[in-house]
Each structure stands twice: as structure tokens, then as C-alpha cells.
Design a protein around this motif. Structure first.
Motif, PDB file in Angstrom:
ATOM      1  N   SER A 117     -98.929  43.023  35.473  1.00 22.95           N
ATOM      2  CA  SER A 117     -97.761  43.909  35.460  1.00 22.95           C
ATOM      3  C   SER A 117     -96.480  43.103  35.252  1.00 22.95           C
ATOM      4  N   ASP A 134    -101.113  43.269  24.575  1.00 22.06           N
ATOM      5  CA  ASP A 134    -101.441  43.129  25.990  1.00 22.06           C
ATOM      6  C   ASP A 134    -102.886  42.647  26.089  1.00 22.06           C
ATOM      7  N   LYS A 137    -105.410  38.042  34.421  1.00 27.12           N
ATOM      8  CA  LYS A 137    -106.788  38.180  34.905  1.00 27.12           C
ATOM      9  C   LYS A 137    -107.588  36.872  34.822  1.00 27.12           C
TER      10      LYS A 137
END
Ligand SMILES: Cc1ncc(COP(=O)(O)O)c(C=O)c1O
Length: 441
Positions: free
Chosen positions: A106, A239, A268
Motif C-alpha cells: 500500500s 503494480d 510481498k
């Protein structure tokens, strides 16, 4: 089954959270405090790229923390940060990239939206502030990232607090046969409707992640998107938080289409779960232009450019290179796809099996001819997920892919170190969970 921790002072996203206490992990397996073993078939939400218990990463982090754990990025740089950024830049599809480190997907999405705005300002395009994104996309939970995300359920409570950003139709070949050029045409329409002089960037996941489950667009989609962005001076932000870092059998999802973005964000798997790490990559010339005309990139954070994070990212990247994990993911991905099709391809409720590399998803339907989804209240994906969990397999589930409410997905994204034998074990456990759950609906 009662799992709740006796202290119980934590609150989770799921407020009825009652889960086993994890004890340790090794390779592709996790163990809870009762000694039960789980095959980690998704690394949580596709995080554990190089497996659990990697002492090389732990050692690199410990060495860095002993030397110096924290020094604010406004005041210092560090050897590890500089080296890691160079090594990471070298594998991105952006020529001569520079790297900005943060701590979550985010956050880097927020950072990329602001960076796009500043790049446009530096080019003398100060009106450009709109970010176009896609329906049924996911870019994060913070309010800026949620403004460009297209998941109705996550947005609903916060709608009055979100910026109204334009969303265009998402590619979804299983349910929508528009060509890539037609879908890309929606971007052009949106740019023209909102006025090219106001549009700063388009952001999208190269391969859709949590909202749609491993959906790759038609082959002509990404090249057409790149052309439209160039035609109207709109920046392309990819993204790669979920599908990047080798997950889909290429370093980056966008490389399946040989398209170069202007800005790339990732998180991640880049530090394998050992550190909450995320990165923005952008062209050196754009950063220089901001420096020349605006002075600074007006963004940051207490934990940006973290030295221990850089050490974790660097050790993870080294493992990716040394063990050829991108190629391995491509190879094992073929095996996983074949095995899923062989084991579940004829199941009457498995509507679609799709994926690239080691990111696969199953979409469940009541009827394969009509593709009618199960009603959300039946919680099919959650039930399969829970059944798999009981059997000792961790996968990832999502609901709402069809219309924001209905549509059940199970996603698979094991550590990239998985072997073919372990893939068979994963698919056998998953097939048991699927067959058992659907037989007992
Ligand atoms: C494509 C994509 N972007 C952004 C995010 C947000 O990342 P984080 O949960 O680390 O804030 C996610 C998380 O799943 C994601 O899949």
C-alpha cells in the motif's frame, strides 16, 4: 476446535479470529504448536518466495542489525541500501532505474501515485493529477491506494473518504471476450472523457492478483496500453506487488508482454516475508527532472530505506539468482498447471483454472455451461480454504470476482523452491478439499 491464545489481547481483521498458534516453518512447510504440519501452498498472500527457515537471510539481517539497525534516511545512507538498490534496479524492466524502499505494498502504491504527479509537474504538466485504474483491481488498503483499487466490498465503508478516481473495465477473458485492443480502448476513452491534460497515470496489475485470481489479459492488451499512455503523455505504473519478483516465471509480470513501465512497485516476496519490504522503481531521468525543477520527492516515512530491510531483500535476491528461482518457477508452474488440470479439470464446479508460473487460481461455478457463480452467502471459497487448512494445506481465497459479491476463488502461490513431488502433494490435498467441500454443500 479451540485455538484462541490464552492472552487474547490482539485484535485481527477478522474479529472472530480463532486460529492455530504457528510455531515454526521450514522449506515449504509450516508447523503449529501441536506439531501439525501445513504445506504452505500460498505463502499467506503470496509472500514466502524462497521458503521458510532460510538462515542466509536471517544471518544477513542479524549482521546488519548488529552493525547498525536504524539510521534515518534523511540523515544517512548505508552500504547495504546502496548495493541492494543497484542489484534490484538491475533486474527491473526500467532502464537505469532508481529505487525507493518502504514497508508495504500500500505504501509503495501511495508513493507511486505521488511520484507520477511529481514527474508530471517536473515536465511542466501541473494540471495532471488523475490516476486511472481498473475495476476489480487491488492496490492496497490505505485511502489513496483504495481510491485506485476497484474492489467494491473493501471500498464501501470508506467511499465518502476516497478520492473519486476513474476506473475502467478490467480484462477477464473467462467472462468477457473483449480483445486486448478493445479493453485498452477503454483507457483511451477515459483519458479523453477526463481530459488528457488532467491525467497523470494509469495503474494496473500486469496479472490480476487478489481480486480476480491470476487473470492474464489478452496478448494484445499491454502493448496497446503502452501505446495509448505514450500517445497522451500518461505514465504507466505497474503494480507488481503480488505478481512480481519471479512469481509468474519471469522477474516481472509485465515482462510476459515485453512492455516497459514508467514506474514499477513491488513488495510481498521481495524479502520473502523476513522483513516487511516494498520498493518503487523509476527512471533516473525522471527522478533527476524532479530534482532539477521541484527540489525533492515530497514523500517518505520513518522506516523508509531500512538497512535491515535492504539486507533481507539483498539476501533474498541472492538466493533468487543462485537457485535460478525465476526459471524454476516457470518450470514448476507448467507442472502445477498440468497437475491442476489433470486432477480438477473435469470437476463440475471448477469453472476455470488459470495462471502463470507459480501463481494459479481456480474459479468455482454452479454450472460450467452458464458460468453461474455460487451465491456469496454459501461462502464456497472460504469453505474449501478451511477444509484444505484442516487437511494441512494453506491456500489463499477470495470472493467477489464476478460482480464484487459473488464469485469464488482459491489461489495457489507456493514458495518458488517447491519441487514437482511437493506440487503433487499440494494438488492432491487441494483436490480432496475441493471434492469434499463441494460434495457436502
Ligand atoms: C497488487 C497489490 N498491490 C498492493 C497490495 C497492498 O499490499 P500490502 O498489503 O502490503 O499493503 C497488494 C496486497 O495484496 C496487492 O496484491
Amino acid at each position: 476446535m479451540k485455538h484462541a491464545h490464552p492472552f487474547g489481547s490482539v485484535f485481527y481483521r477478522k474479529l472472530d479470529h480463532n486460529r492455530p498458534v504457528v510455531s515454526h516453518g521450514q522449506g515449504i512447510y509450516l508447523y503449529d504448536e501441536t506439531g501439525k504440519r501445513y504445506l504452505d501452498g500460498s505463502g499467506g498472500p503470496l509472500v514466502v518466495n524462497v521458503g521458510h527457515g532460510r538462515s542466509e537471510i536471517v544471518q544477513a539481517m542479524a549482521n546488519q542489525a548488529m552493525a547498525v539497525a536504524y539510521a534515518h534516511a534523511i540523515m544517512f545512507t548505508s552500504e547495504v541500501l546502496e548495493t541492494y538498490s543497484q542489484e534490484l534496479a538491475a533486474v527491473t524492466p526500467i532502464e537505469d532505474a532508481r529505487i525507493f524502499l518502504l514497508s508495504s505494498g500500500s505504501e509503495v502504491v501511495e508513493g507511486a501515485l505521488k511520484l507520477a504527479r511529481q514527474i508530471q509537474m517536473a515536465r511542466g504538466e501541473s494540471e495532471r493529477h488523475l490516476i486511472i485504474s481498473r475495476s476489480m483491481s487491488y492496490h492496497g488498503m490505505t485511502l489513496g491506494a483504495l481510491s485506485v483499487s476497484g474492489r467494491p466490498g473493501l471500498r464501501r465503508p470508506y467511499l465518502p473518504m476516497l478520492r473519486d478516481m476513474p476506473h475502467i473495465q478490467h480484462p477477464y477473458p473467462y467472462r468477457n471476450d473483449l480483445s486486448g485492443c478493445e479493453l485498452a480502448g477503454r483507457l483511451e476513452e477515459a483519458i479523453l472523457v477526463h481530459g488528457a491534460s488532467d491525467v497523470a497515470a494509469f495503474i494496473a496489475e500486469p496479472i490480476s492478483g487478489a481480486s480476480l485470481g491470476a487473470v492474464a489479459p489478452p496478448d494484445d492488451y499491454w502493448p496497446a496500453i503502452r501505446q495509448i499512455c505514450d500517445r497522451y503523455g500518461v505514465l504507466l505504473i505497474v503494480d507488481e506487488v503480488l505478481c512480481g519478483m519471479g512469481r509468474t516465471g519471469r522477474w516481472w509480470g509485465i515482462q510476459h508482454w515485453n512492455v516497459a513501465p514508467d514506474i514499477l512497485v513491488t513488495s510481498k516476496g521481495i524479502a520473502g516475508g523476513y522483513f516487511p519490504l516494498a520498493a518503487i522503481a523509476a527512471r533516473r531521468s525522471d527522478i533527476d527532472a524532479i530534482a532539477d525543477s521541484l527540489g525533492d520527492y515530497n514523500h517518505g516515512g520513518t522506516f523508509s530505506h531500512h538497512a535491515v530491510g535492504a539486507a533481507a531483500g539483498r539476501a533474498t535476491l541472492q538466493i533468487m539468482h543462485q537457485e535460478n528461482l525465476v526459471q524454476h518457477a516457470a518450470l514448476m508452474g507448467e507442472a502445477l498447471g498440468q497437475r491442476l488440470h489433470a486432477r480438477l479439470g473435469n470437476h463440475p464446479s471448477v469453472g476455470d483454472i488459470r495462471g502463470r508460473g507459480l501463481f494459479w487460481a481456480l474459479e468455482f461455478v454452479q454450472n460450467r455451461e452458464t458460468k453461474l457463480p455460487f451465491p456469496a452467502r454459501q461462502k464456497v471459497a472460504w469453505r474449501i480454504w478451511e477444509s484444505a487448512f484442516q487437511l494441512g494445506l494453506v491456500v489463499y481465497y477470495s470472493q467477489g470476482c464476478v460482480d464484487g459479491q459473488d464469485g469464488d476463488l482459491i489461489m495457489i502461490g507456493p514458495p518458488l523452491i517447491i519441487s514437482e513431488e511437493q506440487i503433487n502433494e499440494l494438488v492432491d490435498l487441494l483436490a480432496m478439499a475441493v471434492e469434499d467441500t463441494l460434495a457436502n454443500l
